[in-house]
Design a protein around this motif. Structure first.
Motif, PDB file in Angstrom:
ATOM      1  N   TYR A 159      36.887  40.307  16.077  1.00 13.79           N
ATOM      2  CA  TYR A 159      37.229  38.989  15.541  1.00 13.79           C
ATOM      3  C   TYR A 159      35.985  38.106  15.585  1.00 13.79           C
ATOM      4  O   TYR A 159      35.039  38.395  16.314  1.00 13.79           O
ATOM      5  CB  TYR A 159      38.337  38.338  16.374  1.00 13.79           C
ATOM      6  CG  TYR A 159      39.678  39.008  16.208  1.00 13.79           C
ATOM      7  CD1 TYR A 159      40.653  38.453  15.387  1.00 13.79           C
ATOM      8  CD2 TYR A 159      39.969  40.187  16.886  1.00 13.79           C
ATOM      9  CE1 TYR A 159      41.888  39.072  15.238  1.00 13.79           C
ATOM     10  CE2 TYR A 159      41.196  40.809  16.736  1.00 13.79           C
ATOM     11  CZ  TYR A 159      42.160  40.248  15.916  1.00 13.79           C
ATOM     12  OH  TYR A 159      43.367  40.855  15.756  1.00 13.79           O
ATOM     13  N   PHE A 160      36.014  37.026  14.801  1.00 19.08           N
ATOM     14  CA  PHE A 160      34.892  36.093  14.814  1.00 19.08           C
ATOM     15  C   PHE A 160      35.398  34.678  14.549  1.00 19.08           C
ATOM     16  O   PHE A 160      36.508  34.470  14.053  1.00 19.08           O
ATOM     17  CB  PHE A 160      33.841  36.488  13.774  1.00 19.08           C
ATOM     18  CG  PHE A 160      34.213  36.122  12.361  1.00 19.08           C
ATOM     19  CD1 PHE A 160      33.579  35.055  11.725  1.00 19.08           C
ATOM     20  CD2 PHE A 160      35.180  36.826  11.658  1.00 19.08           C
ATOM     21  CE1 PHE A 160      33.915  34.705  10.427  1.00 19.08           C
ATOM     22  CE2 PHE A 160      35.511  36.481  10.360  1.00 19.08           C
ATOM     23  CZ  PHE A 160      34.881  35.417   9.738  1.00 19.08           C
ATOM     24  N   LYS A 161      34.557  33.730  14.891  1.00 16.91           N
ATOM     25  CA  LYS A 161      34.810  32.329  14.572  1.00 16.91           C
ATOM     26  C   LYS A 161      33.449  31.718  14.286  1.00 16.91           C
ATOM     27  O   LYS A 161      32.565  31.737  15.137  1.00 16.91           O
ATOM     28  CB  LYS A 161      35.505  31.633  15.740  1.00 16.91           C
ATOM     29  CG  LYS A 161      35.934  30.236  15.398  1.00 16.91           C
ATOM     30  CD  LYS A 161      36.786  29.469  16.392  1.00 16.91           C
ATOM     31  CE  LYS A 161      37.041  30.024  17.734  1.00 16.91           C
ATOM     32  NZ  LYS A 161      37.767  29.054  18.598  1.00 16.91           N
ATOM     33  N   SER A 162      33.268  31.185  13.066  1.00 12.93           N
ATOM     34  CA  SER A 162      31.946  30.711  12.661  1.00 12.93           C
ATOM     35  C   SER A 162      31.577  29.382  13.309  1.00 12.93           C
ATOM     36  O   SER A 162      30.396  29.080  13.455  1.00 12.93           O
ATOM     37  CB  SER A 162      31.851  30.617  11.139  1.00 12.93           C
ATOM     38  OG  SER A 162      32.921  29.852  10.635  1.00 12.93           O
ATOM     39  N   VAL A 163      32.565  28.576  13.691  1.00 14.48           N
ATOM     40  CA  VAL A 163      32.265  27.303  14.363  1.00 14.48           C
ATOM     41  C   VAL A 163      33.102  27.196  15.630  1.00 14.48           C
ATOM     42  O   VAL A 163      34.230  27.680  15.686  1.00 14.48           O
ATOM     43  CB  VAL A 163      32.544  26.088  13.438  1.00 14.48           C
ATOM     44  CG1 VAL A 163      31.582  26.061  12.272  1.00 14.48           C
ATOM     45  CG2 VAL A 163      33.973  26.083  12.946  1.00 14.48           C
ATOM     46  N   SER A 164      32.527  26.586  16.656  1.00 12.78           N
ATOM     47  CA  SER A 164      33.290  26.440  17.900  1.00 12.78           C
ATOM     48  C   SER A 164      34.353  25.366  17.711  1.00 12.78           C
ATOM     49  O   SER A 164      34.246  24.513  16.842  1.00 12.78           O
ATOM     50  CB  SER A 164      32.347  26.096  19.048  1.00 12.78           C
ATOM     51  OG  SER A 164      31.682  24.876  18.767  1.00 12.78           O
ATOM     52  N   GLY A 168      33.109  36.710  21.456  1.00 12.82           N
ATOM     53  CA  GLY A 168      32.518  35.413  21.144  1.00 12.82           C
ATOM     54  C   GLY A 168      31.575  35.431  19.950  1.00 12.82           C
ATOM     55  O   GLY A 168      30.698  34.574  19.854  1.00 12.82           O
ATOM     56  N   SER A 169      31.723  36.378  19.048  1.00 13.14           N
ATOM     57  CA  SER A 169      30.817  36.472  17.894  1.00 13.14           C
ATOM     58  C   SER A 169      31.121  35.395  16.854  1.00 13.14           C
ATOM     59  O   SER A 169      32.283  35.052  16.607  1.00 13.14           O
ATOM     60  CB  SER A 169      30.944  37.846  17.234  1.00 13.14           C
ATOM     61  OG  SER A 169      30.497  38.854  18.114  1.00 13.14           O
ATOM     62  N   SER A 170      30.056  34.883  16.240  1.00  9.82           N
ATOM     63  CA  SER A 170      30.224  33.874  15.194  1.00  9.82           C
ATOM     64  C   SER A 170      30.191  34.487  13.799  1.00  9.82           C
ATOM     65  O   SER A 170      30.471  33.806  12.808  1.00  9.82           O
ATOM     66  CB  SER A 170      29.128  32.810  15.310  1.00  9.82           C
ATOM     67  OG  SER A 170      27.859  33.412  15.152  1.00  9.82           O
ATOM     68  N   VAL A 171      29.841  35.757  13.714  1.00  9.33           N
ATOM     69  CA  VAL A 171      29.804  36.462  12.428  1.00  9.33           C
ATOM     70  C   VAL A 171      30.039  37.945  12.691  1.00  9.33           C
ATOM     71  O   VAL A 171      29.696  38.461  13.760  1.00  9.33           O
ATOM     72  CB  VAL A 171      28.447  36.228  11.700  1.00  9.33           C
ATOM     73  CG1 VAL A 171      27.302  36.848  12.457  1.00  9.33           C
ATOM     74  CG2 VAL A 171      28.497  36.725  10.271  1.00  9.33           C
TER      75      VAL A 171
END
Length: 169
Positions: A5-10, A28-31
């Motif tokens: 999973y990813f999340k581009s912004v906190s 904790g990956s952003s991409v």
């Protein structure tokens, strides 16, 4: 975010599952990184699937154009578009030593003499006409298919080839 999973912004937005053909290797990956052999074009969003170059064009045929002495080539788009919608074509032209050649490496480049209508590169259509061909010469033509991620692959564009020998006239 967990692996995969990813999340581009906190912030409080939920994590997103990695798009097709991509993955994360740590929490904790952003991409999500593309898997081996898959790519994102420069203008693709990080949330878009990773894609591949297209397979080779299919059903390549040729015929003499009796009116102008040229040769028309026609083909069909690749069966596998690599997960993308765009495709364009390029042609490689070679002159071979005989009609029964067995090694394409024995063929030389056509040079500037042969003309391609409408073009030799960046073709959107699946037909091209070759003119200013020499007489009694065997030509080897390779039709390559490319898309926005072809330049990112370390491998050459996939192609299909055909050869023909011009007549005395």
């Amino acid at each position: 975010c967990p692996v995969g999973y990813f999340k581009s912004v906190s912030g409080s937005d939920p994590c997103s599952v990695c798009p097709p053909n991509s993955r994360t290797s740590q929490e904790g990956s952003s991409v999500c990184e593309c898997r081996s052999g898959f790519y994102r074009a420069a203008n693709d969003a990080n949330s878009s699937a990773c894609t591949t170059p297209p397979s080779s064009p299919v059903s390549l045929t040729w015929e003499y154009e009796s009116g102008d002495g040229g040769v028309s080539l026609r083909w069909r788009p690749p069966v596998d578009m690599g997960g993308r919608s765009e495709v364009w074509y390029g042609l490689v032209c070679r002159i071979c030593p005989s009609p029964t050649f067995s090694n394409p490496a024995a063929c030389s480049w056509c040079g500037e003499g042969v003309t391609f209508s409408p073009s030799q590169t960046n073709l959107k259509q699946t037909k091209v006409t070759l003119n200013n061909l020499l007489t009694r010469v065997t030509y080897l033509i390779q039709v390559q298919a490319m898309n926005e991620v072809s330049s990112l692959s370390p491998f050459p564009a996939r192609y299909t080839s055909i050869n023909f020998t011009t007549s005395q006239s």
